[in-house]
Write an enzyme that holds these catalytic residues in place. Structure first.
Site, short mmCIF file in Angstrom:
data_model
loop_
_atom_site.label_atom_id
_atom_site.label_comp_id
_atom_site.label_asym_id
_atom_site.label_seq_id
_atom_site.Cartn_x
_atom_site.Cartn_y
_atom_site.Cartn_z
N ASP A 50 0.86 -1.17 0.00
CA ASP A 50 0.00 0.00 0.00
C ASP A 50 0.91 1.24 0.00
O ASP A 50 2.13 1.13 0.22
CB ASP A 50 -0.87 -0.05 1.26
CG ASP A 50 -1.68 1.21 1.48
OD1 ASP A 50 -2.36 1.64 0.54
OD2 ASP A 50 -1.62 1.76 2.59
N ASP A 52 -0.42 5.12 1.01
CA ASP A 52 -0.77 6.10 2.04
C ASP A 52 -0.68 5.49 3.44
O ASP A 52 -1.31 4.49 3.75
CB ASP A 52 -2.20 6.62 1.83
CG ASP A 52 -2.30 7.58 0.65
OD1 ASP A 52 -1.39 8.40 0.48
OD2 ASP A 52 -3.29 7.50 -0.10
N GLU A 97 -14.99 3.81 7.14
CA GLU A 97 -13.77 3.10 6.74
C GLU A 97 -13.06 2.48 7.93
O GLU A 97 -12.54 1.36 7.84
CB GLU A 97 -12.82 4.04 6.00
CG GLU A 97 -11.56 3.36 5.50
CD GLU A 97 -10.63 4.31 4.78
OE1 GLU A 97 -9.98 3.87 3.81
OE2 GLU A 97 -10.53 5.48 5.18
N ALA A 166 -5.13 3.20 -3.20
CA ALA A 166 -6.47 3.75 -3.43
C ALA A 166 -6.42 5.27 -3.45
O ALA A 166 -7.45 5.92 -3.50
CB ALA A 166 -7.44 3.26 -2.35
N ASP A 237 -1.34 -0.80 6.07
CA ASP A 237 -1.62 -0.15 7.35
C ASP A 237 -3.04 -0.38 7.84
O ASP A 237 -3.39 0.03 8.95
CB ASP A 237 -1.34 1.36 7.27
CG ASP A 237 -2.36 2.11 6.45
OD1 ASP A 237 -2.89 3.12 6.93
OD2 ASP A 237 -2.63 1.71 5.31
#
Length: 317
Positions: A50, A52, A97, A166, A237
């Site tokens: 990932d 971010d 989320e 994303a 994360d």
């Protein structure tokens, strides 16, 4: 990889975090996975990560670092009304989320809606490439200390690297390009939401497919990968980041999770990650793992002493 170029003058890697701590879920299981990775060697290894708050830091000097979509709505270079609308979207959807009680199907629907509306908002405001460069250049996004070393080492060993984000792929590319010159790296692939600009340099849309935090497993499979590698090191994360490798079919999957805050969630993270980096730590563990595999791949025996020596400099919990 992004075709839009945004020069960045100020930000790169964050200062080294000397307060990081590392938790190992199951030392015996980790040792077994390391043994398998060593037996396979680097030629059978790939990295899936990932971006971010995994490659980038969560906070620096107690100030929150934005995610790439957050760059637009937090920048003083963005119009006030745009920032207000983007902040309202964040306030509405982010709570879902991070709430583990929301059913998966419902959360998946909400995350897709959030990214769609965020993309539409940026396109509707018709930011120019020049304005976007100013916005990105003023954004306090820092990469974790050790990112350049880890990926440089991986790429020098011909390890396939996949960044599944994303966020906004053009910004991911620009931030990594500052320390790695990733546009010229055939072994690094960035899968993300990329912007489209018209001939006059105005951002008018985002390219398909739309990528959000819960559908990352759908974008990477054996048919789309550069080469078929049997072993994977995955970094994320959020708990759902572990699904990035669902369709890859790894024989051995070693997972590293960054728990940047709320350490009371450690028990939950141990359900998903073999190694957990606490306190918004550095990226050094990836380099150490790759170097360990590189030096041990000719030897099928990985002893407790070997792994203790690998992990001891890193572990404080």
């Amino acid at each position: 990889m992004s075709s839009l170029k945004f020069p960045i003058s100020i930000f790169g890697e964050a200062p080294r975090n000397h307060n990081e701590r590392i938790h190992i879920r199951n030392p015996t299981q980790l040792r077994d996975k390391l043994r398998n990775l060593c037996m396979g060697g680097l030629s059978k290894l790939q990295i899936i990560s990932d971006f971010d708050r995994t490659i980038s830091r969560f906070k620096v000097n107690d100030k929150l670092c934005p995610a790439t979509f957050g760059v637009f709505h937090l920048s003083p270079h963005s119009p006030l009304e745009f920032r207000k609308a983007a902040s309202e979207l964040f306030a509405k959807y982010h709570v879902y989320e991070i709430d583990p009680r929301v059913p998966y199907a419902k959360k998946n629907e909400l995350m897709e809606e959030w990214v769609f509306l965020s993309q539409k908002l940026i396109a509707d405001w018709r930011f120019s490439l020049e304005d976007t460069a100013k916005i990105l250049d003023s954004a306090p996004i820092f990469l974790r200390a050790g990112v350049a070393e880890a990926f440089s080492y991986a790429l020098s060993k011909d390890i396939d690297v996949y960044i599944i984000s994303a966020g906004i792929g053009d910004m991911v590319t620009a931030l990594l390009d500052k320390v790695l010159n990733v546009r010229n790296e055939e072994k690094m692939s960035i899968v993300s939401n990329f912007m489209h600009a018209d001939e006059s340099g105005i951002i008018t849309s985002f390219k398909a497919p739309l990528l959000h935090s819960l559908n990352k497993s759908q974008v990477l499979d054996k048919a789309t990968m550069a080469s078929l590698r049997t072993n994977t090191i995955l970094l994320g994360d959020f708990p759902h980041d572990i699904h990035m490798a669902d369709q890859v079919g790894s024989e051995t999957l070693l997972t590293i999770g960054f728990l940047n805050e709320k350490e009371d969630l450690l028990k939950d993270y141990t359900k998903y990650y073999d190694v957990i980096i606490l306190n918004d730590g550095n990226f050094d563990i990836l380099t150490r793992l790759l170097q360990f595999i590189d030096t041990k791949e000719v030897d099928e025996t990985v002893t407790q002493v070997d792994t203790d020596n690998l992990l001891k400099p890193l572990i404080a919990v």
